[in-house]
Scaffold this motif. Sequence first.
Motif, PDB file in Angstrom:
ATOM      1  N   LEU A 154    -120.283   4.354  39.341  1.00 51.70           N
ATOM      2  CA  LEU A 154    -121.361   4.902  39.309  1.00 51.70           C
ATOM      3  C   LEU A 154    -122.311   4.883  38.481  1.00 51.70           C
ATOM      4  N   GLN A 155    -123.913   4.494  39.383  1.00 50.12           N
ATOM      5  CA  GLN A 155    -124.950   5.102  38.729  1.00 50.12           C
ATOM      6  C   GLN A 155    -125.109   6.650  38.126  1.00 50.12           C
ATOM      7  N   GLY A 156    -125.392   6.483  36.263  1.00 45.10           N
ATOM      8  CA  GLY A 156    -125.894   7.778  35.551  1.00 45.10           C
ATOM      9  C   GLY A 156    -127.141   7.453  35.202  1.00 45.10           C
ATOM     10  N   ALA A 157    -127.600   8.497  35.527  1.00 41.75           N
ATOM     11  CA  ALA A 157    -128.856   8.743  34.355  1.00 41.75           C
ATOM     12  C   ALA A 157    -128.572  10.459  33.591  1.00 41.75           C
ATOM     13  N   ILE A 158    -129.320  10.500  32.293  1.00 35.35           N
ATOM     14  CA  ILE A 158    -129.396  11.521  32.063  1.00 35.35           C
ATOM     15  C   ILE A 158    -130.611  11.864  31.537  1.00 35.35           C
ATOM     16  N   LEU A 159    -130.649  13.685  32.224  1.00 33.13           N
ATOM     17  CA  LEU A 159    -131.278  14.326  32.577  1.00 33.13           C
ATOM     18  C   LEU A 159    -132.641  14.526  31.132  1.00 33.13           C
ATOM     19  N   VAL A 160    -133.728  14.425  31.216  1.00 31.13           N
ATOM     20  CA  VAL A 160    -134.150  15.328  29.832  1.00 31.13           C
ATOM     21  C   VAL A 160    -135.896  16.100  30.038  1.00 31.13           C
ATOM     22  N   ALA A 161    -135.801  17.336  29.366  1.00 34.17           N
ATOM     23  CA  ALA A 161    -136.871  18.039  29.950  1.00 34.17           C
ATOM     24  C   ALA A 161    -138.098  17.939  28.903  1.00 34.17           C
ATOM     25  N   SER A 162    -137.290  17.178  27.764  1.00 31.57           N
ATOM     26  CA  SER A 162    -138.710  17.287  26.425  1.00 31.57           C
ATOM     27  C   SER A 162    -138.392  16.150  26.474  1.00 31.57           C
ATOM     28  N   VAL A 163    -139.384  15.648  24.563  1.00 32.92           N
ATOM     29  CA  VAL A 163    -139.299  14.669  24.933  1.00 32.92           C
ATOM     30  C   VAL A 163    -138.485  13.595  23.281  1.00 32.92           C
ATOM     31  N   PRO A 164    -137.573  12.690  24.273  1.00 33.83           N
ATOM     32  CA  PRO A 164    -135.969  12.317  22.943  1.00 33.83           C
ATOM     33  C   PRO A 164    -136.719  11.735  21.864  1.00 33.83           C
TER      34      PRO A 164
END
Length: 235
Positions: free
Chosen positions: A155-165
């Motif tokens: 399965l393809q998985g992606a992390i969500l981020v709301a700020s600059v990593p």
Amino acid sequence: MLKIGHRGAAGLAPENTRASFEKAMEANLDMIEIDVQLSKDNQLIVFHDHNLRRLAGINKKVNELKLSELKKIDIGSWFSEQFAQERILSLAEVIELVKGHLQINIELKVIRRDHNLLVKKLVRLLKERDFSQDVIISSFDHQLIKSLKQTNPELQGAILVASVPVDPLRLIRDADADGIHPHYLTVTEELVKLVKQAGLMINTWTVNQQDEITRLKNLNIDGIMTDYPELLVER
């Protein structure tokens, strides 16, 4: 580049509803982004908030009601009276509706205690419906993505981020993910190059300004999520 409708086509119809998904199909998008969580009776349902207050005017948590009870609730009138018959859908219903027309980015909305059950039921449904190759699973809970990928690497998985990593590649790899979904205001040329040169994907959310869509296209980003499908049409 993937043209992705946020919660269907949330600028044109009530979010995460049949009407919204139908408008996304009419617009010939590639994918829709939806939100999935569990009802009281552990059914996979498509709804963003943990509480029904914003969209239905009912101060109850989604996981306090069974699917049959959720089905009775109007989640369209807040947008327009013409959508008064819109109801909460199960994930199975959404897959049935869009299969063969759209891929799905499933954002998992998690209460920590139920995340193992949520993943188990999701994986089973995707296999039953022969839809495993047509999804990206994303979450702000990066440990959840890691658990998903360790047991279901296909399965393809992606992390969500709301700020600059600070170190995006480390964040992605620590989660065993295939890519990252950052807020569009955090997306820079440097970030896109870094992620893509590592052979990973980068899709961004939620872009409702034409100038920003043009900027992101010029950066060669992999996918853009928007509430207004017409903004993604080539001009």
